[in-house]
Motif scaffolding. Structure first.
Motif, short mmCIF file in Angstrom:
data_model
loop_
_atom_site.label_atom_id
_atom_site.label_comp_id
_atom_site.label_asym_id
_atom_site.label_seq_id
_atom_site.Cartn_x
_atom_site.Cartn_y
_atom_site.Cartn_z
N TYR A 169 44.58 -108.88 -107.87
CA TYR A 169 43.76 -107.92 -107.56
C TYR A 169 44.50 -106.94 -106.44
O TYR A 169 44.49 -105.58 -106.56
CB TYR A 169 42.32 -108.53 -106.77
N LEU A 170 44.91 -107.58 -105.37
CA LEU A 170 45.77 -106.67 -104.42
C LEU A 170 47.01 -105.97 -104.99
O LEU A 170 46.99 -104.69 -104.77
CB LEU A 170 46.39 -107.52 -103.33
N LYS A 171 47.66 -106.40 -106.14
CA LYS A 171 48.75 -105.72 -106.68
C LYS A 171 48.29 -104.73 -107.47
O LYS A 171 48.57 -103.59 -107.50
CB LYS A 171 49.53 -106.67 -107.58
N LYS A 172 47.07 -104.71 -108.14
CA LYS A 172 46.71 -103.80 -108.99
C LYS A 172 45.97 -102.62 -108.15
O LYS A 172 46.21 -101.31 -108.17
CB LYS A 172 45.22 -104.21 -109.88
N HIS A 173 45.49 -102.87 -106.85
CA HIS A 173 44.89 -102.03 -106.02
C HIS A 173 46.08 -101.21 -105.19
O HIS A 173 45.77 -100.20 -104.25
CB HIS A 173 43.63 -102.56 -105.10
N ALA A 174 47.00 -101.87 -105.01
CA ALA A 174 48.26 -101.52 -103.71
C ALA A 174 48.45 -99.92 -104.44
O ALA A 174 48.74 -99.14 -103.71
CB ALA A 174 49.31 -102.26 -103.88
N ASN A 175 48.94 -100.11 -105.76
CA ASN A 175 49.33 -98.54 -106.33
C ASN A 175 48.18 -98.02 -106.89
O ASN A 175 48.33 -97.61 -108.20
CB ASN A 175 50.55 -98.97 -106.97
N LYS A 176 47.37 -97.55 -106.12
CA LYS A 176 46.09 -97.12 -106.76
C LYS A 176 46.29 -95.21 -106.72
O LYS A 176 46.63 -94.91 -105.55
CB LYS A 176 44.95 -97.45 -106.08
N THR A 177 46.20 -94.68 -107.88
CA THR A 177 46.46 -93.33 -107.82
C THR A 177 45.28 -92.92 -108.83
O THR A 177 44.30 -93.74 -109.13
CB THR A 177 47.71 -92.76 -108.45
N ASP A 178 45.20 -91.55 -108.96
CA ASP A 178 44.16 -91.11 -109.64
C ASP A 178 44.32 -91.31 -111.04
O ASP A 178 43.11 -91.31 -111.82
CB ASP A 178 43.95 -89.28 -109.26
N SER A 179 45.62 -91.44 -111.61
CA SER A 179 45.83 -91.57 -112.95
C SER A 179 45.36 -93.05 -113.44
O SER A 179 44.67 -92.91 -114.35
CB SER A 179 47.27 -91.42 -113.33
N ASN A 180 45.54 -94.01 -112.51
CA ASN A 180 45.01 -95.04 -113.17
C ASN A 180 43.60 -95.69 -112.68
O ASN A 180 43.45 -96.94 -112.49
CB ASN A 180 46.13 -96.45 -112.91
N ASP A 181 42.85 -94.68 -112.38
CA ASP A 181 41.59 -94.92 -111.89
C ASP A 181 40.73 -95.68 -112.93
O ASP A 181 39.99 -96.91 -112.60
CB ASP A 181 40.91 -93.76 -111.64
N GLU A 182 40.68 -95.34 -114.14
CA GLU A 182 39.92 -95.93 -115.17
C GLU A 182 40.52 -97.38 -115.43
O GLU A 182 39.63 -98.16 -115.63
CB GLU A 182 40.20 -95.16 -116.60
N GLU A 183 41.76 -97.70 -115.38
CA GLU A 183 42.50 -98.84 -115.65
C GLU A 183 41.82 -99.69 -114.50
O GLU A 183 41.54 -100.99 -114.98
CB GLU A 183 44.03 -98.76 -115.60
N ILE A 184 41.85 -99.45 -113.29
CA ILE A 184 41.49 -100.28 -112.24
C ILE A 184 40.10 -100.53 -112.70
O ILE A 184 39.54 -101.83 -112.36
CB ILE A 184 41.76 -99.54 -111.02
N LYS A 185 39.11 -99.89 -113.06
CA LYS A 185 37.93 -100.12 -113.05
C LYS A 185 37.49 -101.01 -114.28
O LYS A 185 36.92 -102.17 -113.94
CB LYS A 185 37.14 -98.94 -113.53
N THR A 186 38.24 -101.04 -115.13
CA THR A 186 38.12 -101.86 -116.33
C THR A 186 38.69 -103.32 -115.88
O THR A 186 37.95 -104.54 -116.02
CB THR A 186 39.10 -101.80 -117.42
N PHE A 187 39.88 -103.13 -115.04
CA PHE A 187 40.24 -104.37 -114.31
C PHE A 187 39.36 -105.29 -113.45
O PHE A 187 39.12 -106.37 -113.66
CB PHE A 187 41.52 -104.28 -113.57
#
Lengths: 163, 555
Positions: A63-81
């Motif tokens: 979870y932390l890895k996914k959220h560490a490089n949070k940008t506008d572009s992968n917003d959708e991706e994080i949501k599904t994650f």
């Protein structure tokens, strides 16, 4: 302090779970947790986590890895994650909540607690007991009394499904 | 702690406390019924305090109160959960409509009194059990006064109303009393009008107030009606018979207006037929009827609006006057009719147009039909003209014409564009919100705009029976007023012109449509301050507070 010069390089942290497994993560990933951040600020690089088991720690590091490089572009991706992340059993959720609480990751905590809250919302007490295998320790009189005290909540329909 | 988590799927209490911050009040209440340890976690004051404070701020002050007992004051605390439950119960009670009272006729006593010059002449008490009447027909009962007097023979002058010339002062009251004098309702308190004619029945009628309070209905459709049967003895009027009844007058927009003369034509114009005529009249949309009856003459006036105010921009005003003349055997019905059209530029002008008719045109009406002049004036004497634009009637027929408005105009000295800033702020707002907004607006014009809207609302409520909660500021626009010119003295003997601008503010209120109302209710629900917000309890606080209690109970 000495740590100021070190932070410029890519610093690695070692997390040790309660099962004595060690994990190496980047500092930028680890500092999302307040607990780890405090330790890092004091100059530690080896973080023992006696309250967090390996199983939960693996998920949390994901979870932390996914959220560490949070940008506008992968917003959708994080949501599904996130959606997949919380789509698990109650056992795992409770484990994760305790771990997240110990590590002090507020966004994860909120998400997990909200998930649990949503799942037990609109359930009748009987359904809740069945889900969590709780034995009712009220005597019938006590139960009648407490139900009367909370009578206003028992209006309307309940969701009796067990999931 | 270890005992709690021994069962495979049971949530540990730390988790429970954390999760409980995310639950809504209803789920919290249900969860506290699950088992004892849950109950302790779910009834913590930390969870309920913010809920209680935001939902029922006034109640949360009760949390700490001092009670004086046995000469020693002790501070006791009520849990916020209890307070919340209390507030919610009170709230539910307020929302619930009071149940309709169900009273049996057997428990009712009817009391009828006739006064003359504020001295009681006849006083009758009739028990509901003694009455017999047709269940399907109108509710009506007769009382034969003579027999009662002879039976009791207590008041020797009972029923004597004095000479005929002074009968105008007769006043009747009709009260309904619950058995055991638990409650009383005044059905009618009515003064006689006009003069009485020998052999005919003078009668009184009054419309009953609409059921329920604060309802937008301004008409109940029920009329209480009382008739006196008089006979003459030595030149003095004696009350021989009394008959009382309640008639319901349905209000719908269906039958065509052509039915009126036909409907009433073949009957003698006694009271009930007049009511039948009234019944037909009341079926007009946007109709005005206030009626006067007595002396066998019935007259009604009807003002009808054109179909669609907004589209045609044209207003039809038709005044119908029905006069019934004659005694109980013969009857003449005359229908007088005046129709007037007027083009209007704005719906807001309707008020003004009608005002014109209220005063001038009716007197003209009297002059035009000279032979009926006296008759009409008698009618007018007791006639209050009001424009009956109940929302239901208007919307059923034509939603476009349902715009109910009240406008207020005020001119005052202020630059137009400055006031417009304030007027634009409240345009389209609910009146309640607009007034609130204006109270906190720091503009000089805010005060004046507040006054205008406030007065418009008062007028709309008082004069037209609008529901103050359902009003909306439909328009608030400014026009140029008088521009006063003043001299501004310059140097070297020159002068310039100074303007003292004035402006006119016009405010139009209308009732909100049901769709708008639904939308507002929806917004209000989702924007409630605590919608979906959890409360954070620092965890380091928690173990000291509940751990001992839980451990002592479970382990």
């Amino acid at each position: 302090m000495a740590s100021t010069t070190e932070t410029k390089q890519k610093k690695m942290l070692i997390l040790k779970s309660a099962d004595n497994d060690e994990f190496e993560i980047e500092e930028s990933v680890g500092v999302q947790s307040e607990t780890i951040k405090n330790l890092v600020e004091d100059g530690f690089t080896f973080v023992p986590l006696p309250n967090v088991y390996t199983k939960a720690l693996i998920k949390i590091i994901d979870y932390l890895k996914k959220h560490a490089n949070k940008t506008d572009s992968n917003d959708e991706e994080i949501k599904t994650f996130d959606k997949d992340f919380v789509n698990t059993t109650f056992d795992d959720l409770f484990e994760l909540v305790s771990a997240a609480n110990y590590l002090h990751i507020s966004c994860l905590m909120n998400m997990l607690c909200q998930t649990i809250a949503d799942r037990i919302k609109d359930k009748s007490p009987e359904a809740v007991r069945k889900i969590f295998h709780i034995n009712c320790d009220y005597t019938p009189e006590e139960e009648a009394k407490i139900r009367k005290a909370n009578a206003q909540a028992f209006e309307g329909q309940f969701d009796e499904s067990l999931d | 702690m270890s005992t709690v988590s021994s069962s495979p799927q049971q949530p540990p209490w730390q988790v429970l406390v954390l999760v409980s911050n995310h639950l809504d009040p209803k789920t919290l209440a249900i969860a506290s019924c699950v088992c004892k340890s849950w109950s302790i976690s779910m009834t913590l004051d930390q969870i309920w305090q913010p809920l209680c404070c935001s939902h029922y701020p006034s109640l949360s002050r009760l949390h700490n109160f001092t009670t004086t007992m046995d000469n020693s004051s002790s501070t006791s605390t009520v849990s916020y959960r209890r307070l919340y439950a209390l507030g919610q119960r009170a709230c539910n009670r307020r929302l619930k409509q009071p149940s309709k009272p169900c009273i049996s006729l057997n428990n009712i006593i009817f009391a009828l009194n006739i006064y003359k010059n504020s001295a009681c002449m006849v006083s009758l008490i009739k028990h509901g059990r003694q009455l017999s009447f047709d269940k399907k027909g109108v509710f009506r009962f007769d009382i034969d006064l003579e027999r009662r007097i002879s039976g009791f023979a207590t008041d020797m002058k009972n029923g004597d109303l004095g000479s005929f010339d002074t009968l105008g002062d007769v006043r009747v009251t009709w009260d309904v009393i619950l058995e055991g004098y638990k409650g009383v309702f005044n059905v009618m308190n009515c003064k006689g009008k006009g003069r009485f004619v020998l052999g005919l029945e003078g009668w009184f009628s009054e419309e009953l107030p609409p059921p329920g309070c604060c309802s937008s209905d301004t008409v109940s459709g029920l009329v209480a009606d009382l008739r006196l049967g008089l006979k003459v003895e030595d030149g003095r009027a004696m009350v021989e018979k009394m008959s009382a009844g309640i008639l319901s007058i349905p209000f719908s927009a269906s039958p065509p207006p052509a039915a009126i003369p036909h409907h009433t034509g073949h009957h003698s114009p006694d009271g009930h037929d007049c009511l039948a005529a009234l019944l037909v009249l009341r079926r007009f949309p946007l109709a005005l009827t206030k009626w006067w009856a007595g002396n066998g003459i019935f007259s009604a006036y009807l003002i009808r609006l054109g179909k669609d105010i907004n589209k045609t921009r044209r207003l039809f005003l038709s005044i119908h006057c029905f006069t019934f003349e004659g005694n109980s055997s013969t009857c003449n019905i005359k229908v007088l009719e005046v129709q007037k059209q007027k083009a209007i530029s704005k719906p807001s002008k309707v008020q003004a147009v009608f005002e014109g008719y209220k005063t001038d045109k009716f007197s003209k009406f009297g002059r035009t039909f000279g032979s009926y002049k006296v008759l009409l004036f008698v009618g007018l004497g007791s006639l209050t003209i009001f424009i009956d634009v109940t929302p239901s009637a208007a919307t059923a027929n034509n939603p476009g014409a349902a715009i109910l408005l009240y406008l207020n105009v005020l001119s005052f000295s202020r630059a137009q564009k400055k006031v417009n800033l304030v007027a634009a702020l409240v345009r389209g707002m609910r009146v309640e919100d607009a007034l609130l907004q204006l109270q906190v607006t720091v503009k000089r014009a805010a005060k004046t705009v507040y006054q205008v809207i406030h007065s418009a609302r008062a007028n709309a409520v008082h004069n037209h029976g609008f529901d103050p909660d359902r009003l909306l500021v439909a328009e608030a626009f400014l026009g140029k007023g008088l521009f006063k010119k003043r001299l501004s003295y310059h140097a070297k003997g020159k002068c310039g012109m100074m303007m003292r601008p004035e402006c006119r503010l016009t405010v139009v209120l209308r009732e909100i449509t049901p769709e708008e109302e639904a939308e507002i209710a929806k917004l209000r629900a989702t924007r409630s301050p605590l919608y979906g917000i959890g409360v954070e309890v620092p965890l380091y606080l928690v173990p000291e507070i509940i751990a001992p209690q839980i451990l002592s109970r479970v382990g």
